[in-house]
Design a protein around this motif. Structure first.
Motif, PDB file in Angstrom:
ATOM      1  N   LEU A   6       0.920  -1.225   0.017  1.00  0.00           N
ATOM      2  CA  LEU A   6      -0.023  -0.168  -0.010  1.00  0.00           C
ATOM      3  C   LEU A   6       0.837   1.297   0.031  1.00  0.00           C
ATOM      4  CD1 LEU A   6      -2.925   1.243   0.246  1.00  0.00           C
ATOM      5  CD2 LEU A   6      -2.561   1.250   2.558  1.00  0.00           C
ATOM      6  N   LEU A   7       1.988   1.086   0.728  1.00  0.00           N
ATOM      7  CA  LEU A   7       2.932   2.413   0.733  1.00  0.00           C
ATOM      8  C   LEU A   7       3.394   2.377  -0.387  1.00  0.00           C
ATOM      9  CD1 LEU A   7       4.377   2.318   4.533  1.00  0.00           C
ATOM     10  CD2 LEU A   7       2.315   3.485   3.706  1.00  0.00           C
ATOM     11  N   ALA A   8       3.945   1.457  -1.023  1.00  0.00           N
ATOM     12  CA  ALA A   8       4.583   1.432  -2.322  1.00  0.00           C
ATOM     13  C   ALA A   8       3.543   2.042  -3.209  1.00  0.00           C
ATOM     14  CB  ALA A   8       5.265   0.124  -2.779  1.00  0.00           C
ATOM     15  N   GLN A   9       2.536   1.617  -3.296  1.00  0.00           N
ATOM     16  CA  GLN A   9       1.408   2.046  -4.297  1.00  0.00           C
ATOM     17  C   GLN A   9       1.134   3.815  -4.118  1.00  0.00           C
ATOM     18  OE1 GLN A   9      -2.354   2.970  -4.507  1.00  0.00           O
ATOM     19  NE2 GLN A   9      -2.719   1.853  -6.722  1.00  0.00           N
ATOM     20  N   SER A  10       1.074   3.951  -2.955  1.00  0.00           N
ATOM     21  CA  SER A  10       0.902   5.459  -2.495  1.00  0.00           C
ATOM     22  C   SER A  10       2.142   6.362  -3.092  1.00  0.00           C
ATOM     23  CB  SER A  10       0.899   5.918  -1.028  1.00  0.00           C
ATOM     24  OG  SER A  10       0.942   6.972  -0.780  1.00  0.00           O
ATOM     25  N   THR A  11       3.448   5.774  -3.044  1.00  0.00           N
ATOM     26  CA  THR A  11       4.681   6.425  -3.511  1.00  0.00           C
ATOM     27  C   THR A  11       4.534   6.549  -5.192  1.00  0.00           C
ATOM     28  OG1 THR A  11       5.906   5.632  -1.763  1.00  0.00           O
ATOM     29  CG2 THR A  11       7.174   6.526  -3.561  1.00  0.00           C
ATOM     30  N   LEU A  12       4.326   5.744  -5.682  1.00  0.00           N
ATOM     31  CA  LEU A  12       4.209   5.584  -7.117  1.00  0.00           C
ATOM     32  C   LEU A  12       3.097   6.500  -7.759  1.00  0.00           C
ATOM     33  CD1 LEU A  12       4.909   1.790  -7.893  1.00  0.00           C
ATOM     34  CD2 LEU A  12       6.241   3.796  -8.554  1.00  0.00           C
ATOM     35  N   THR A  13       2.058   6.587  -7.069  1.00  0.00           N
ATOM     36  CA  THR A  13       1.044   7.515  -7.267  1.00  0.00           C
ATOM     37  C   THR A  13       1.227   8.870  -7.307  1.00  0.00           C
ATOM     38  OG1 THR A  13      -0.767   6.077  -6.588  1.00  0.00           O
ATOM     39  CG2 THR A  13      -1.431   8.372  -6.975  1.00  0.00           C
ATOM     40  N   THR A 107      -7.521   6.509  -6.944  1.00  0.00           N
ATOM     41  CA  THR A 107      -6.297   5.745  -6.359  1.00  0.00           C
ATOM     42  C   THR A 107      -6.216   6.223  -4.797  1.00  0.00           C
ATOM     43  OG1 THR A 107      -5.173   5.600  -8.357  1.00  0.00           O
ATOM     44  CG2 THR A 107      -3.982   5.115  -6.561  1.00  0.00           C
ATOM     45  N   VAL A 108      -6.472   7.435  -4.601  1.00  0.00           N
ATOM     46  CA  VAL A 108      -6.027   8.082  -3.407  1.00  0.00           C
ATOM     47  C   VAL A 108      -7.291   7.743  -2.624  1.00  0.00           C
ATOM     48  CG1 VAL A 108      -5.813  10.205  -1.943  1.00  0.00           C
ATOM     49  CG2 VAL A 108      -4.278   9.806  -3.953  1.00  0.00           C
ATOM     50  N   ILE A 109      -8.421   7.784  -2.833  1.00  0.00           N
ATOM     51  CA  ILE A 109      -9.597   7.295  -2.132  1.00  0.00           C
ATOM     52  C   ILE A 109      -9.274   5.684  -1.658  1.00  0.00           C
ATOM     53  CG2 ILE A 109     -12.018   6.703  -2.217  1.00  0.00           C
ATOM     54  CD1 ILE A 109     -12.626   9.103  -3.570  1.00  0.00           C
ATOM     55  N   GLY A 110      -9.015   4.978  -2.486  1.00  0.00           N
ATOM     56  CA  GLY A 110      -8.602   3.654  -2.018  1.00  0.00           C
ATOM     57  C   GLY A 110      -7.751   3.530  -1.095  1.00  0.00           C
ATOM     58  N   GLN A 111      -6.577   4.257  -1.102  1.00  0.00           N
ATOM     59  CA  GLN A 111      -5.327   4.221  -0.166  1.00  0.00           C
ATOM     60  C   GLN A 111      -5.924   4.774   1.053  1.00  0.00           C
ATOM     61  OE1 GLN A 111      -2.699   6.679  -2.026  1.00  0.00           O
ATOM     62  NE2 GLN A 111      -2.180   5.245  -3.794  1.00  0.00           N
ATOM     63  N   GLN A 112      -6.560   5.660   1.034  1.00  0.00           N
ATOM     64  CA  GLN A 112      -6.782   6.254   2.483  1.00  0.00           C
ATOM     65  C   GLN A 112      -7.970   5.522   3.239  1.00  0.00           C
ATOM     66  OE1 GLN A 112      -7.978  10.450   1.883  1.00  0.00           O
ATOM     67  NE2 GLN A 112      -5.930  10.851   0.885  1.00  0.00           N
ATOM     68  N   ALA A 113      -9.149   4.998   2.405  1.00  0.00           N
ATOM     69  CA  ALA A 113     -10.136   4.128   3.045  1.00  0.00           C
ATOM     70  C   ALA A 113      -9.368   2.739   3.515  1.00  0.00           C
ATOM     71  CB  ALA A 113     -11.068   3.655   1.776  1.00  0.00           C
ATOM     72  N   ALA A 114      -8.088   2.376   2.861  1.00  0.00           N
ATOM     73  CA  ALA A 114      -7.384   1.176   3.297  1.00  0.00           C
ATOM     74  C   ALA A 114      -6.649   1.467   4.683  1.00  0.00           C
ATOM     75  CB  ALA A 114      -6.552   0.766   2.404  1.00  0.00           C
ATOM     76  N   VAL A 115      -6.146   2.597   4.725  1.00  0.00           N
ATOM     77  CA  VAL A 115      -5.454   2.920   6.080  1.00  0.00           C
ATOM     78  C   VAL A 115      -6.293   3.103   7.116  1.00  0.00           C
ATOM     79  CG1 VAL A 115      -4.159   4.529   7.057  1.00  0.00           C
ATOM     80  CG2 VAL A 115      -3.681   4.153   4.687  1.00  0.00           C
ATOM     81  N   ALA A 167       5.900   4.831 -18.027  1.00  0.00           N
ATOM     82  CA  ALA A 167       6.747   3.659 -17.410  1.00  0.00           C
ATOM     83  C   ALA A 167       6.364   3.624 -16.078  1.00  0.00           C
ATOM     84  CB  ALA A 167       8.100   3.858 -17.735  1.00  0.00           C
ATOM     85  N   VAL A 168       6.156   4.588 -15.199  1.00  0.00           N
ATOM     86  CA  VAL A 168       5.832   4.717 -13.984  1.00  0.00           C
ATOM     87  C   VAL A 168       4.283   4.095 -13.743  1.00  0.00           C
ATOM     88  CG1 VAL A 168       5.229   6.235 -11.700  1.00  0.00           C
ATOM     89  CG2 VAL A 168       7.545   6.593 -13.324  1.00  0.00           C
ATOM     90  N   GLY A 169       3.386   4.502 -14.933  1.00  0.00           N
ATOM     91  CA  GLY A 169       1.997   4.096 -14.895  1.00  0.00           C
ATOM     92  C   GLY A 169       2.035   2.613 -14.766  1.00  0.00           C
ATOM     93  N   VAL A 170       2.813   2.034 -15.714  1.00  0.00           N
ATOM     94  CA  VAL A 170       2.892   0.348 -15.624  1.00  0.00           C
ATOM     95  C   VAL A 170       3.246  -0.108 -14.203  1.00  0.00           C
ATOM     96  CG1 VAL A 170       4.000  -1.584 -16.815  1.00  0.00           C
ATOM     97  CG2 VAL A 170       3.319   0.335 -18.068  1.00  0.00           C
ATOM     98  N   LEU A 171       4.314   0.365 -13.785  1.00  0.00           N
ATOM     99  CA  LEU A 171       4.704   0.041 -12.480  1.00  0.00           C
ATOM    100  C   LEU A 171       3.251   0.038 -11.391  1.00  0.00           C
ATOM    101  CD1 LEU A 171       8.190   1.457 -12.195  1.00  0.00           C
ATOM    102  CD2 LEU A 171       7.620  -1.037 -12.355  1.00  0.00           C
ATOM    103  N   LEU A 172       2.875   1.148 -11.658  1.00  0.00           N
ATOM    104  CA  LEU A 172       1.668   1.459 -10.569  1.00  0.00           C
ATOM    105  C   LEU A 172       0.668   0.243 -10.680  1.00  0.00           C
ATOM    106  CD1 LEU A 172       0.288   3.275  -8.352  1.00  0.00           C
ATOM    107  CD2 LEU A 172      -0.644   4.613 -10.490  1.00  0.00           C
ATOM    108  N   VAL A 173       0.216   0.075 -11.845  1.00  0.00           N
ATOM    109  CA  VAL A 173      -0.726  -1.067 -12.122  1.00  0.00           C
ATOM    110  C   VAL A 173      -0.261  -2.389 -11.455  1.00  0.00           C
ATOM    111  CG1 VAL A 173      -1.937  -2.319 -13.765  1.00  0.00           C
ATOM    112  CG2 VAL A 173      -1.839   0.019 -13.968  1.00  0.00           C
ATOM    113  N   LEU A 174       0.971  -2.640 -11.719  1.00  0.00           N
ATOM    114  CA  LEU A 174       1.714  -3.943 -11.108  1.00  0.00           C
ATOM    115  C   LEU A 174       1.657  -3.978  -9.646  1.00  0.00           C
ATOM    116  CD1 LEU A 174       4.763  -4.278 -13.695  1.00  0.00           C
ATOM    117  CD2 LEU A 174       2.434  -5.596 -13.557  1.00  0.00           C
ATOM    118  N   CYS A 175       1.816  -2.813  -9.184  1.00  0.00           N
ATOM    119  CA  CYS A 175       1.959  -2.793  -7.680  1.00  0.00           C
ATOM    120  C   CYS A 175       0.699  -2.873  -6.992  1.00  0.00           C
ATOM    121  CB  CYS A 175       2.697  -1.334  -7.121  1.00  0.00           C
ATOM    122  SG  CYS A 175       2.958  -1.105  -5.427  1.00  0.00           S
ATOM    123  N   THR A 176      -0.535  -2.378  -7.696  1.00  0.00           N
ATOM    124  CA  THR A 176      -1.672  -2.467  -7.399  1.00  0.00           C
ATOM    125  C   THR A 176      -2.214  -4.000  -7.160  1.00  0.00           C
ATOM    126  OG1 THR A 176      -2.426  -0.464  -8.124  1.00  0.00           O
ATOM    127  CG2 THR A 176      -4.333  -1.622  -7.573  1.00  0.00           C
TER     128      THR A 176
END
Length: 396
Positions: A6-13, A107-115, A167-176
């Motif tokens: 989750l933290l890695a996904q937040s960073t890439l976002t 993305t951010v709503i999902g992250q914050q709700a998860a936290v 390229a960063v967007g592709v990494l973001l999808v994989l991290c999710t």
């Protein structure tokens, strides 16, 4: 594993967002877009998300946070392609900004709700401090990529920046994909069904939302107008990128130790000190001065702006019952997006007469209003029936 992903996904976002948005400003300058219109470009990031914020929070509560994060990640990856293919005119820049803003919102709503749904009671300040620390790390790495692409030139190679964003967007999808799905509220027998009406009864809600939207708008304005201020004064794109990195790094520092700071000062005092520091720094940084002082002021600005967002998140997480926390975060983000539409457009009008420096001064005045609101910020018991506010001084 869940927290790490989750933290890695937040960073890439934030890496993607804070790489692309300054690059879009530079592309607009390449196209000869007048400075006052940069505020409108910044507002386009938030227009469509403003309409989707509340439904997105409901979706996070009902279907789970990862499903919403995945939809947002796919849109953010698509935004890099959009900027790369269609940013040869203003309409393409606006389209890319809208796609990016919508993906960022989901993305951010999902992250914050998860936290909010996974943090233990009483640990919200520290949990959201760590979450926003990861976001600030992305906000530092994004401009660092911009600095590498820009070098010593005043306008960087924006096509190269947009390629990196893909390229960063592709990494973001994989991290999710690596994030384990959580149990949606429709599967929980204790889920509260009162909806937004329950949240609106929380004392101090309006003040918390006002503070959150003004502080976030100030972050946005620094992101959009520091490049414009640098271009006005002949600063290289690389140096402006370094300034944005330093601002984000300072915010990281304040967020990493947020739990300890709240235990020392209390939420209200900490909020007041941070807003006052941000307002004073934003007022002064727009004045002509040697670069070493600009660097120092940007660091102070980052320290001040880093506190407001996680504190309002933890306040809402405490106020909202389980099953409504996705909607609580979406309500906050609705206010944020409204601020991102109205405030940059309003301060952009200031630039007609006094340029980018006037935008910073107007934003400092708005932060002063947030400081007045913070003086009476309260917290509540996390039950829908609580109506008695308690002082936040000395509490975490």
């Amino acid at each position: 594993m869940f927290v790490t992903a989750l933290l890695a996904q937040s960073t890439l976002t934030q890496v993607l967002t804070f790489t692309v948005r300054p690059a879009a400003t530079y592309r607009a300058l390449e196209l000869g877009v007048p400075t006052p219109w940069l505020g409108a470009l910044g507002a386009s990031f938030a227009v469509v998300p403003l309409l989707l914020a509340l439904p997105s929070g409901h979706a996070a509560d009902r279907f789970g946070e990862r499903a919403v994060m995945m939809a947002g990640s796919l849109l953010m990856a698509a935004s890099g392609v959009t900027f790369l293919a269609f940013s040869r005119d203003v309409a393409g820049l606006v389209l890319g900004s809208v796609v990016l803003g919508t993906g960022h919102l989901l993305t951010v709503i999902g992250q914050q709700a998860a936290v909010a749904n996974t943090a233990a009671e009483g640990t919200f300040d520290a949990a959201f401090g760590h979450y926003t620390f990861a976001a600030s790390l992305g906000q530092a790495l994004g401009p660092a990529l911009l600095a590498v692409a820009g070098g010593r030139s005043t306008i960087p190679d924006t096509a190269a920046v947009f390629t990196v964003a893909v390229a960063v967007g592709v990494l973001l999808v994989l991290c999710t994909l690596a994030i384990k799905p959580t149990r949606p509220s429709r599967d929980r027998p204790d889920a509260d069904r009162g909806g937004i009406a329950v949240l609106l009864k929380a004392p101090g809600l309006t003040r918390a939302l006002l503070i959150s939207c003004i502080v976030l708008a100030a972050v946005d304005i620094s992101l959009v107008y520091l490049p414009a201020l640098g271009a006005d004064r002949g600063m290289s794109a690389g140096f402006v990128g370094v300034l944005l990195v330093l601002r984000a790094a300072a915010s990281m520092a304040s967020r990493l130790f947020l739990g300890q700071l709240v235990s020392w000062l209390g939420r209200t005092r900490l909020m007041l000190v941070s807003i006052a520091l941000a307002a004073a720094s934003m007022t002064t940084v727009a004045l002509p001065m040697p670069t070493v002082f600009i660097v120092m002021l940007v660091v102070l600005l980052g320290l001040g702006l880093g506190v407001g967002q996680p504190l309002t998140m933890s306040w809402l997480a405490e106020a909202a019952p389980p099953g409504l926390r996705g909607r609580a975060m979406s309500l906050r983000l609705t206010g944020n997006r409204l601020g991102q539409v109205v405030i940059p457009s309003a301060v952009g009008a200031v630039a007609v007469g006094v340029g980018a420096a006037g935008v910073f001064w107007a934003t400092a005045a708005a932060l002063g209003c947030a400081g007045l609101a913070a003086r009476k910020l309260v917290t509540v018991s996390p039950t829908p029936t609580s109506t008695t506010p308690t002082s936040t001084e000395g509490k975490s």
